[in-house]
Structures are given as C-alpha cells and as structure tokens.
Scaffold this motif. Structure first.
Motif, PDB file in Angstrom:
ATOM      1  N   ALA A 203       6.407  16.725  -9.634  1.00 14.60           N
ATOM      2  CA  ALA A 203       5.050  16.093  -8.847  1.00 14.60           C
ATOM      3  C   ALA A 203       5.530  14.505  -9.619  1.00 14.60           C
ATOM      4  CB  ALA A 203       4.338  15.751  -8.366  1.00 14.60           C
ATOM      5  N   ARG A 204       6.069  13.916  -8.543  1.00 13.22           N
ATOM      6  CA  ARG A 204       5.751  12.784  -9.339  1.00 13.22           C
ATOM      7  C   ARG A 204       4.872  11.620  -8.279  1.00 13.22           C
ATOM      8  NH1 ARG A 204       7.506  15.384 -12.493  1.00 13.22           N
ATOM      9  NH2 ARG A 204       8.863  14.592 -14.078  1.00 13.22           N
ATOM     10  N   LEU A 205       4.006  10.636  -8.786  1.00 14.75           N
ATOM     11  CA  LEU A 205       3.803   9.294  -7.476  1.00 14.75           C
ATOM     12  C   LEU A 205       3.923   8.327  -7.723  1.00 14.75           C
ATOM     13  CD1 LEU A 205       1.452   9.236  -5.747  1.00 14.75           C
ATOM     14  CD2 LEU A 205      -0.541   9.485  -7.463  1.00 14.75           C
ATOM     15  N   MET A 206       3.925   7.342  -6.697  1.00 14.52           N
ATOM     16  CA  MET A 206       4.346   5.677  -7.343  1.00 14.52           C
ATOM     17  C   MET A 206       2.915   5.351  -6.170  1.00 14.52           C
ATOM     18  SD  MET A 206       7.293   3.222  -5.934  1.00 14.52           S
ATOM     19  CE  MET A 206       7.066   3.336  -4.279  1.00 14.52           C
ATOM     20  N   GLU A 207       2.530   4.656  -7.302  1.00 11.96           N
ATOM     21  CA  GLU A 207       1.159   3.915  -6.379  1.00 11.96           C
ATOM     22  C   GLU A 207       1.608   2.229  -5.824  1.00 11.96           C
ATOM     23  OE1 GLU A 207      -3.035   4.657  -7.759  1.00 11.96           O
ATOM     24  OE2 GLU A 207      -2.102   6.305  -8.218  1.00 11.96           O
ATOM     25  N   TRP A 208       1.949   1.635  -5.396  1.00 11.22           N
ATOM     26  CA  TRP A 208       1.581   0.240  -4.782  1.00 11.22           C
ATOM     27  C   TRP A 208       0.093  -0.233  -4.704  1.00 11.22           C
ATOM     28  CZ3 TRP A 208       5.808  -1.781  -0.395  1.00 11.22           C
ATOM     29  CH2 TRP A 208       6.310  -2.866  -0.947  1.00 11.22           C
ATOM     30  N   ALA A 209       0.373  -1.031  -4.450  1.00 12.36           N
ATOM     31  CA  ALA A 209      -1.104  -1.624  -4.231  1.00 12.36           C
ATOM     32  C   ALA A 209      -1.128  -2.387  -4.201  1.00 12.36           C
ATOM     33  CB  ALA A 209      -2.702  -1.877  -5.557  1.00 12.36           C
ATOM     34  N   TRP A 210      -1.373  -3.176  -2.958  1.00 12.48           N
ATOM     35  CA  TRP A 210      -0.990  -4.608  -2.286  1.00 12.48           C
ATOM     36  C   TRP A 210      -1.917  -5.401  -1.614  1.00 12.48           C
ATOM     37  CZ3 TRP A 210       0.642  -5.408   3.151  1.00 12.48           C
ATOM     38  CH2 TRP A 210       0.377  -4.537   3.745  1.00 12.48           C
ATOM     39  N   ASP A 211      -2.446  -6.522  -1.211  1.00  9.99           N
ATOM     40  CA  ASP A 211      -3.564  -7.175  -0.333  1.00  9.99           C
ATOM     41  C   ASP A 211      -3.082  -8.054   0.909  1.00  9.99           C
ATOM     42  OD1 ASP A 211      -5.903  -7.604   0.001  1.00  9.99           O
ATOM     43  OD2 ASP A 211      -7.124  -9.136  -1.971  1.00  9.99           O
ATOM     44  N   PRO A 212      -3.128  -7.177   1.707  1.00 11.32           N
ATOM     45  CA  PRO A 212      -2.929  -7.675   3.744  1.00 11.32           C
ATOM     46  C   PRO A 212      -3.171  -8.995   3.215  1.00 11.32           C
ATOM     47  CG  PRO A 212      -3.047  -5.534   3.464  1.00 11.32           C
ATOM     48  CD  PRO A 212      -3.175  -5.793   2.126  1.00 11.32           C
ATOM     49  N   ASP A 213      -5.034  -9.427   3.092  1.00  7.14           N
ATOM     50  CA  ASP A 213      -5.662 -10.300   3.361  1.00  7.14           C
ATOM     51  C   ASP A 213      -6.355 -10.918   2.317  1.00  7.14           C
ATOM     52  OD1 ASP A 213      -7.212 -12.327   4.592  1.00  7.14           O
ATOM     53  OD2 ASP A 213      -8.077 -10.873   6.058  1.00  7.14           O
ATOM     54  N   PRO A 214      -6.138 -12.008   1.416  1.00  5.68           N
ATOM     55  CA  PRO A 214      -7.402 -11.645   0.464  1.00  5.68           C
ATOM     56  C   PRO A 214      -8.918 -12.061   0.644  1.00  5.68           C
ATOM     57  CG  PRO A 214      -4.935 -12.628  -0.105  1.00  5.68           C
ATOM     58  CD  PRO A 214      -5.104 -11.886   1.275  1.00  5.68           C
ATOM     59  N   ALA A 215      -8.540 -12.234   1.782  1.00  5.78           N
ATOM     60  CA  ALA A 215     -10.116 -13.031   2.280  1.00  5.78           C
ATOM     61  C   ALA A 215     -11.312 -11.851   2.921  1.00  5.78           C
ATOM     62  CB  ALA A 215      -9.930 -14.356   4.097  1.00  5.78           C
ATOM     63  N   ASP A 216     -10.695 -10.567   3.383  1.00  5.23           N
ATOM     64  CA  ASP A 216     -11.644  -9.530   3.276  1.00  5.23           C
ATOM     65  C   ASP A 216     -12.020  -9.273   2.113  1.00  5.23           C
ATOM     66  OD1 ASP A 216      -9.378  -8.110   3.371  1.00  5.23           O
ATOM     67  OD2 ASP A 216      -9.604  -7.338   4.825  1.00  5.23           O
ATOM     68  N   THR A 217     -12.707  -7.671   2.369  1.00  5.92           N
ATOM     69  CA  THR A 217     -13.411  -6.640   1.005  1.00  5.92           C
ATOM     70  C   THR A 217     -12.480  -5.792   0.911  1.00  5.92           C
ATOM     71  OG1 THR A 217     -15.132  -5.740   2.385  1.00  5.92           O
ATOM     72  CG2 THR A 217     -15.317  -8.379   1.202  1.00  5.92           C
ATOM     73  N   THR A 218     -10.723  -5.611   1.455  1.00  2.66           N
ATOM     74  CA  THR A 218     -10.118  -4.441   1.298  1.00  2.66           C
ATOM     75  C   THR A 218      -8.784  -4.892   0.893  1.00  2.66           C
ATOM     76  OG1 THR A 218      -8.759  -4.760   3.407  1.00  2.66           O
ATOM     77  CG2 THR A 218     -11.321  -3.224   3.115  1.00  2.66           C
ATOM     78  N   PHE A 219      -7.850  -3.503   0.323  1.00  3.49           N
ATOM     79  CA  PHE A 219      -6.586  -3.589  -0.190  1.00  3.49           C
ATOM     80  C   PHE A 219      -6.118  -2.172   0.394  1.00  3.49           C
ATOM     81  CE2 PHE A 219      -8.705  -2.323  -4.130  1.00  3.49           C
ATOM     82  CZ  PHE A 219      -7.718  -1.270  -4.357  1.00  3.49           C
ATOM     83  N   ARG A 220      -4.660  -2.260   0.086  1.00  2.96           N
ATOM     84  CA  ARG A 220      -4.300  -1.490   0.795  1.00  2.96           C
ATOM     85  C   ARG A 220      -3.502  -0.205  -0.492  1.00  2.96           C
ATOM     86  NH1 ARG A 220      -0.959  -0.256   6.191  1.00  2.96           N
ATOM     87  NH2 ARG A 220       0.866   1.276   4.782  1.00  2.96           N
ATOM     88  N   VAL A 221      -3.332   0.652  -0.582  1.00  2.45           N
ATOM     89  CA  VAL A 221      -2.573   1.332  -2.235  1.00  2.45           C
ATOM     90  C   VAL A 221      -1.436   2.140  -0.954  1.00  2.45           C
ATOM     91  CG1 VAL A 221      -2.672   2.302  -3.817  1.00  2.45           C
ATOM     92  CG2 VAL A 221      -4.512   1.118  -3.797  1.00  2.45           C
ATOM     93  N   ASP A 222      -0.260   1.949  -1.338  1.00  2.00           N
ATOM     94  CA  ASP A 222       0.919   2.973  -0.939  1.00  2.00           C
ATOM     95  C   ASP A 222       0.452   4.406  -1.752  1.00  2.00           C
ATOM     96  OD1 ASP A 222       1.863   2.506   2.470  1.00  2.00           O
ATOM     97  OD2 ASP A 222       0.982   0.142   1.385  1.00  2.00           O
ATOM     98  N   PHE A 223       0.660   5.671  -1.560  1.00  2.00           N
ATOM     99  CA  PHE A 223       0.803   6.668  -2.087  1.00  2.00           C
ATOM    100  C   PHE A 223       2.082   6.715  -1.591  1.00  2.00           C
ATOM    101  CE2 PHE A 223      -2.898   5.556  -3.521  1.00  2.00           C
ATOM    102  CZ  PHE A 223      -4.319   6.570  -4.442  1.00  2.00           C
ATOM    103  N   SER A 224       3.070   6.945  -2.634  1.00  2.00           N
ATOM    104  CA  SER A 224       4.440   7.647  -2.485  1.00  2.00           C
ATOM    105  C   SER A 224       4.558   8.961  -3.238  1.00  2.00           C
ATOM    106  CB  SER A 224       5.714   6.930  -2.290  1.00  2.00           C
ATOM    107  OG  SER A 224       7.224   7.834  -1.643  1.00  2.00           O
ATOM    108  N   PHE A 225       5.050  10.243  -2.560  1.00  2.00           N
ATOM    109  CA  PHE A 225       5.180  11.682  -3.332  1.00  2.00           C
ATOM    110  C   PHE A 225       5.969  11.936  -3.376  1.00  2.00           C
ATOM    111  CE2 PHE A 225       0.453  10.942  -2.101  1.00  2.00           C
ATOM    112  CZ  PHE A 225      -0.292  11.550  -2.902  1.00  2.00           C
ATOM    113  N   LEU A 226       6.954  12.854  -4.504  1.00  2.00           N
ATOM    114  CA  LEU A 226       7.632  13.018  -4.813  1.00  2.00           C
ATOM    115  C   LEU A 226       7.174  14.634  -4.974  1.00  2.00           C
ATOM    116  CD1 LEU A 226      10.681  11.579  -5.481  1.00  2.00           C
ATOM    117  CD2 LEU A 226      10.746  12.657  -3.322  1.00  2.00           C
TER     118      LEU A 226
END
Length: 248
Positions: free
Chosen positions: A163-186
């Motif tokens: 298994a391989r995993l790529m995690e891409w962390a990014w913040d769609p809205d820096p004004a709020d208290t969340t961010f997003r992590v897209d996990f892509s599995f092979l």
C-alpha cells in the motif's frame, strides 16, 4: 459517513504504517506522560487509540484502556493488543466513571473541528484525570505551524499486500477553524489486484492562544515539557489536573 480509512480500509493501516515503527514515539510519549503525572504512573487512558500501534509498545505492567470511535480500528487493535481493555466511544462525550494517572490524546484530536468540540474533548480528559494526573495532547498542527503540502508513506506486508498513501493538506478557507486532507491510496492485494481510493478528511486547526485558553477553561494547568530531541512529533501540550486545595 465515516472517513474510509477508519472503516473499510482499517485493515490496511498496519501495511501503510507498521506498528513496529512506533517504538521510539511510544517511548517519548511515555516519558511525557510520566512528566505530566504527579506521582506513579499505573493507569493510562488513550483516547483516539486507532489501531493500537502506540499501545503495542507500552509496558505490560501499565494498565492501559484504549478508546476509539471506530469499531474497525478497535478490532485491529484487539488483534495487536489482546491483553488491553478496549472501549468504543466518542472523545467528546465519553464518561467511563474511572480516573487515571494520565490521559493520552494523539493526532485523533485533529478531528475536533470547532472550539466547542475541542473544549468537549479536553473536558473528557479532565474528567478522567485523577487530581495530580497528567494529560498529553499531540496535534499534528496548530495554526502557527500549518503548511500546505504533500506527504507520502507506505509499506509491504508479509501477507503479500502492499500500500502507498499520499496525503495532500490544504486550507480552503484560512478564516475558519478547519483544513482539508485528501488521502489518496494505492492498494495492491496479494494476488496483484490494484485499486485507487480517494478519501477526503476535514480536520481542525486552532492557534496556540486558543489551545491554552481551552485547557485553562477545562481546569488544567499547562506544563513546560522536556521533549526528547530528534523525534518530530508536531505540537506538544502537556497539562496536569490540579490537586484539590486543602480545606480551610
């Protein structure tokens, strides 16, 4: 709907992040827990224990209770830690009616997405700490340290799976208290069959003053931890539940 990593893909977590890789990390956390507790460390509660990889390196003499919201992750942890107590529960509302010398909350705290949720989790830590007990919380990021970017991990299991995993962390809205992590599995099965899985996660992100304020509101006293050098463990919040003031 739960994140797929903690449901249908839970059996792949030991392939992606083998339990044996957690030995050094567990040693550092055990040392920090001992720093946090005023007195002997005999009973520890771990919230968001996942597949039990950290727990597998804790001393047998330590009474450890492992709590996670995911039945699939708890099943994996029971296989790895058959002698430990396991409880399915939500860290925001859990009340076991027991007290512990220390409570550990690792990166599962990242799923507290609002101040109210984070405060509820810290209230749970406080409710389970004995007076003089320690609390160790280890978020991957705080607002001051967060950076968008990629990370990759993976492994090959003895049963032939890879298994391989790529995690891409990014913040769609820096004004709020969340961010997003897209996990892509092979994921490659033992018979060579391959599939790709996309699994988006929304996580919480708070600045250090907010963390400190919420710890104080929950009743904790923050401590200055002595962290072993050479291990990247993100942010460290070490706290203690004050002992009751003597009467009079």
């Amino acid at each position: 709907m739960p994140e797929r990593l903690y449901d249908e893909l839970a059996d792949w977590w030991p392939v992606l992040s083998p339990p044996e890789d957690y030995a050094d990390e567990a040693g550092v956390y055990l040392d920090l827990l001992q720093q946090g507790a005023d007195g002997p460390l005999r009973r520890v509660l771990e919230l968001g224990s996942g597949g039990g990889h950290l727990a597998s390196h804790m001393p047998d003499a330590l009474e450890l209770v492992l709590v996670d919201a995911s039945p699939a992750m708890l099943a994996a942890s029971r296989r790895l830690n058959p002698g430990r107590a396991h409880v399915q529960g939500d860290m925001r509302t859990l009340r076991l009616g027991q007290s512990f010398d220390a409570v550990l909350l690792h990166d599962a705290v990242m799923y507290m997405r609002t101040e109210a949720e984070l405060r509820a989790a810290l209230d749970t830590l406080f409710a389970h700490c004995r007076p003089g007990g320690g609390a160790l919380v280890l978020p991957d990021h705080v607002r001051e340290t967060f950076q968008e970017g990629l990370s990759v991990c993976g492994g090959d299991a003895p049963d032939g799976r890879s298994a391989r995993l790529m995690e891409w962390a990014w913040d769609p809205d820096p004004a709020d208290t969340t961010f997003r992590v897209d996990f892509s599995f092979l994921l490659r099965d033992a018979d060579g069959g391959m599939r790709a899985v996309h699994d988006p996660h929304t996580q919480g992100l708070f600045d250090r003053p907010t963390w400190r304020r919420l710890f104080a509101e929950a009743g904790f006293t923050l401590l200055e931890p002595d962290v072993m050098p050479g291990l990247e463990i993100g942010e460290v919040f070490l706290a203690r539940r004050p002992k009751a003031a003597p009467p009079g």
